[in-house]
Design a protein around this motif. Structure first.
Motif, PDB file in Angstrom:
ATOM      1  N   PHE A  65       0.827  -1.207   0.000  1.00  0.00           N
ATOM      2  CA  PHE A  65       0.000   0.000   0.000  1.00  0.00           C
ATOM      3  C   PHE A  65       0.861   1.257   0.000  1.00  0.00           C
ATOM      4  CE2 PHE A  65      -2.465   3.378   1.971  1.00  0.00           C
ATOM      5  CZ  PHE A  65      -3.642   3.317   1.245  1.00  0.00           C
ATOM      6  N   VAL A  66       1.886   1.290   0.835  1.00  0.00           N
ATOM      7  CA  VAL A  66       2.774   2.453   0.914  1.00  0.00           C
ATOM      8  C   VAL A  66       3.470   2.666  -0.423  1.00  0.00           C
ATOM      9  CG1 VAL A  66       4.885   3.350   1.986  1.00  0.00           C
ATOM     10  CG2 VAL A  66       3.072   2.404   3.409  1.00  0.00           C
ATOM     11  N   TRP A  67       3.914   1.584  -1.062  1.00  0.00           N
ATOM     12  CA  TRP A  67       4.561   1.708  -2.364  1.00  0.00           C
ATOM     13  C   TRP A  67       3.588   2.255  -3.407  1.00  0.00           C
ATOM     14  CZ3 TRP A  67       9.225   1.847  -4.450  1.00  0.00           C
ATOM     15  CH2 TRP A  67       9.323   1.761  -5.838  1.00  0.00           C
ATOM     16  N   LYS A  68       2.406   1.648  -3.485  1.00  0.00           N
ATOM     17  CA  LYS A  68       1.438   1.980  -4.535  1.00  0.00           C
ATOM     18  C   LYS A  68       0.813   3.361  -4.357  1.00  0.00           C
ATOM     19  CE  LYS A  68      -2.940   0.561  -6.504  1.00  0.00           C
ATOM     20  NZ  LYS A  68      -4.149  -0.195  -6.282  1.00  0.00           N
ATOM     21  N   MET A 120      10.089  15.027   4.544  1.00  0.00           N
ATOM     22  CA  MET A 120       8.960  15.973   4.610  1.00  0.00           C
ATOM     23  C   MET A 120       7.981  15.728   3.457  1.00  0.00           C
ATOM     24  SD  MET A 120       9.409  18.118   7.236  1.00  0.00           S
ATOM     25  CE  MET A 120       8.660  19.671   6.805  1.00  0.00           C
ATOM     26  N   GLN A 121       8.491  15.503   2.246  1.00  0.00           N
ATOM     27  CA  GLN A 121       7.622  15.217   1.101  1.00  0.00           C
ATOM     28  C   GLN A 121       6.859  13.922   1.330  1.00  0.00           C
ATOM     29  OE1 GLN A 121      10.768  15.273  -1.831  1.00  0.00           O
ATOM     30  NE2 GLN A 121      10.000  17.193  -2.734  1.00  0.00           N
ATOM     31  N   TYR A 122       7.542  12.910   1.854  1.00  0.00           N
ATOM     32  CA  TYR A 122       6.901  11.630   2.148  1.00  0.00           C
ATOM     33  C   TYR A 122       5.784  11.817   3.166  1.00  0.00           C
ATOM     34  CZ  TYR A 122       5.985   7.088   4.138  1.00  0.00           C
ATOM     35  OH  TYR A 122       5.337   5.979   4.605  1.00  0.00           O
ATOM     36  N   GLN A 123       6.084  12.540   4.247  1.00  0.00           N
ATOM     37  CA  GLN A 123       5.089  12.728   5.308  1.00  0.00           C
ATOM     38  C   GLN A 123       3.857  13.472   4.802  1.00  0.00           C
ATOM     39  OE1 GLN A 123       7.637  14.559   8.229  1.00  0.00           O
ATOM     40  NE2 GLN A 123       8.019  12.608   9.259  1.00  0.00           N
ATOM     41  N   LYS A 124       4.062  14.464   3.962  1.00  0.00           N
ATOM     42  CA  LYS A 124       2.940  15.212   3.401  1.00  0.00           C
ATOM     43  C   LYS A 124       2.068  14.293   2.551  1.00  0.00           C
ATOM     44  CE  LYS A 124       1.745  19.154   0.543  1.00  0.00           C
ATOM     45  NZ  LYS A 124       2.140  19.918  -0.603  1.00  0.00           N
ATOM     46  N   LYS A 125       2.695  13.513   1.676  1.00  0.00           N
ATOM     47  CA  LYS A 125       1.960  12.583   0.813  1.00  0.00           C
ATOM     48  C   LYS A 125       1.269  11.507   1.648  1.00  0.00           C
ATOM     49  CE  LYS A 125       0.942  10.932  -3.299  1.00  0.00           C
ATOM     50  NZ  LYS A 125       0.040  11.637  -4.179  1.00  0.00           N
ATOM     51  N   ARG A 126       1.941  11.024   2.677  1.00  0.00           N
ATOM     52  CA  ARG A 126       1.359  10.016   3.566  1.00  0.00           C
ATOM     53  C   ARG A 126       0.117  10.559   4.265  1.00  0.00           C
ATOM     54  NH1 ARG A 126       4.502   9.560   8.728  1.00  0.00           N
ATOM     55  NH2 ARG A 126       3.297  11.463   8.964  1.00  0.00           N
ATOM     56  N   ASP A 127       0.211  11.778   4.779  1.00  0.00           N
ATOM     57  CA  ASP A 127      -0.928  12.382   5.470  1.00  0.00           C
ATOM     58  C   ASP A 127      -2.111  12.582   4.526  1.00  0.00           C
ATOM     59  OD1 ASP A 127       0.651  12.385   7.716  1.00  0.00           O
ATOM     60  OD2 ASP A 127       1.095  14.537   7.654  1.00  0.00           O
ATOM     61  N   ILE A 152      -7.543   6.152   6.926  1.00  0.00           N
ATOM     62  CA  ILE A 152      -6.753   5.243   7.760  1.00  0.00           C
ATOM     63  C   ILE A 152      -5.802   6.056   8.627  1.00  0.00           C
ATOM     64  CG2 ILE A 152      -6.896   3.261   6.225  1.00  0.00           C
ATOM     65  CD1 ILE A 152      -4.223   4.000   5.076  1.00  0.00           C
ATOM     66  N   SER A 153      -5.334   5.451   9.698  1.00  0.00           N
ATOM     67  CA  SER A 153      -4.442   6.169  10.601  1.00  0.00           C
ATOM     68  C   SER A 153      -2.996   6.107  10.106  1.00  0.00           C
ATOM     69  CB  SER A 153      -4.521   5.584  12.012  1.00  0.00           C
ATOM     70  OG  SER A 153      -3.888   4.324  12.050  1.00  0.00           O
ATOM     71  N   VAL A 154      -2.239   7.104  10.506  1.00  0.00           N
ATOM     72  CA  VAL A 154      -0.821   7.144  10.165  1.00  0.00           C
ATOM     73  C   VAL A 154      -0.117   5.943  10.785  1.00  0.00           C
ATOM     74  CG1 VAL A 154       1.317   8.457  10.487  1.00  0.00           C
ATOM     75  CG2 VAL A 154      -0.799   9.642   9.882  1.00  0.00           C
ATOM     76  N   ALA A 196      -1.103   2.968  11.045  1.00  0.00           N
ATOM     77  CA  ALA A 196      -1.266   1.761  10.227  1.00  0.00           C
ATOM     78  C   ALA A 196      -0.168   1.648   9.178  1.00  0.00           C
ATOM     79  CB  ALA A 196      -2.634   1.762   9.562  1.00  0.00           C
ATOM     80  N   LEU A 197       0.398   2.779   8.789  1.00  0.00           N
ATOM     81  CA  LEU A 197       1.431   2.781   7.746  1.00  0.00           C
ATOM     82  C   LEU A 197       2.818   3.079   8.297  1.00  0.00           C
ATOM     83  CD1 LEU A 197      -0.512   4.846   5.062  1.00  0.00           C
ATOM     84  CD2 LEU A 197      -0.425   2.370   5.340  1.00  0.00           C
ATOM     85  N   SER A 198       2.955   3.098   9.601  1.00  0.00           N
ATOM     86  CA  SER A 198       4.193   3.571  10.221  1.00  0.00           C
ATOM     87  C   SER A 198       5.436   2.778   9.823  1.00  0.00           C
ATOM     88  CB  SER A 198       4.052   3.581  11.741  1.00  0.00           C
ATOM     89  OG  SER A 198       3.824   2.272  12.214  1.00  0.00           O
ATOM     90  N   ARG A 199       5.315   1.503   9.585  1.00  0.00           N
ATOM     91  CA  ARG A 199       6.481   0.691   9.232  1.00  0.00           C
ATOM     92  C   ARG A 199       6.698   0.552   7.731  1.00  0.00           C
ATOM     93  NH1 ARG A 199      10.543  -0.668  10.908  1.00  0.00           N
ATOM     94  NH2 ARG A 199      10.500  -2.793  10.249  1.00  0.00           N
ATOM     95  N   GLY A 200       5.795   1.088   6.938  1.00  0.00           N
ATOM     96  CA  GLY A 200       5.872   0.911   5.483  1.00  0.00           C
ATOM     97  C   GLY A 200       7.153   1.411   4.866  1.00  0.00           C
ATOM     98  N   LEU A 201       7.558   2.619   5.200  1.00  0.00           N
ATOM     99  CA  LEU A 201       8.774   3.196   4.617  1.00  0.00           C
ATOM    100  C   LEU A 201      10.015   2.415   5.054  1.00  0.00           C
ATOM    101  CD1 LEU A 201       9.828   5.547   2.856  1.00  0.00           C
ATOM    102  CD2 LEU A 201      10.150   6.830   4.965  1.00  0.00           C
TER     103      LEU A 201
END
Length: 106
Positions: free
Chosen positions: A17-20, A38-45, A53-55, A57-62
């Motif tokens: 999911f994080v990749w896609k 910072m760019q990753y966090q903005k896109k993730r949010d 979904i909550s942040v 849930a994706l915390s280990r993706g990167l």
């Protein structure tokens, strides 16, 4: 995001999911093999808000993508594997399975 799957299946699902939804679209949007935390966090949010979904849930993706070798880290920048740069230049839609295959097989 998390389902009744086992620990490893959930980790794989989160990584995919994080990749896609975050990493590859970020690379394509910026047309660069590099992005910052910072760019990753903005896109993730944005993605978490979009899908509800909550942040957490994706915390280990990167970190998981780093462990798999799809990404490399240098100070505050992240880089995609060099074998994926050709796909980036073509703006191709590269799913997790294809990306993993490309970096492992060649």
């Amino acid at each position: 995001m998390l389902s009744e799957k086992g620990k490893y299946a959930s980790a794989t699902e989160n990584r995919r999911f994080v990749w896609k939804e975050i990493v590859w679209p970020l690379v394509i949007e910026h047309n660069s093999a590099e992005f910052t935390l910072m760019q990753y966090q903005k896109k993730r949010d944005e993605t978490c808000t979009k899908y509800g979904i909550s942040v957490n849930a994706l915390s280990r993706g990167l970190a998981s993508l780093l462990q798999r070798g799809l990404l490399y880290k240098d100070n505050q920048s992240y880089f995609i594997h060099y074998r994926l740069i050709a796909y980036m230049r073509l703006k191709a839609d590269v799913d997790y399975g294809t990306a993993l295959h490309e970096i492992k097989i060649r």
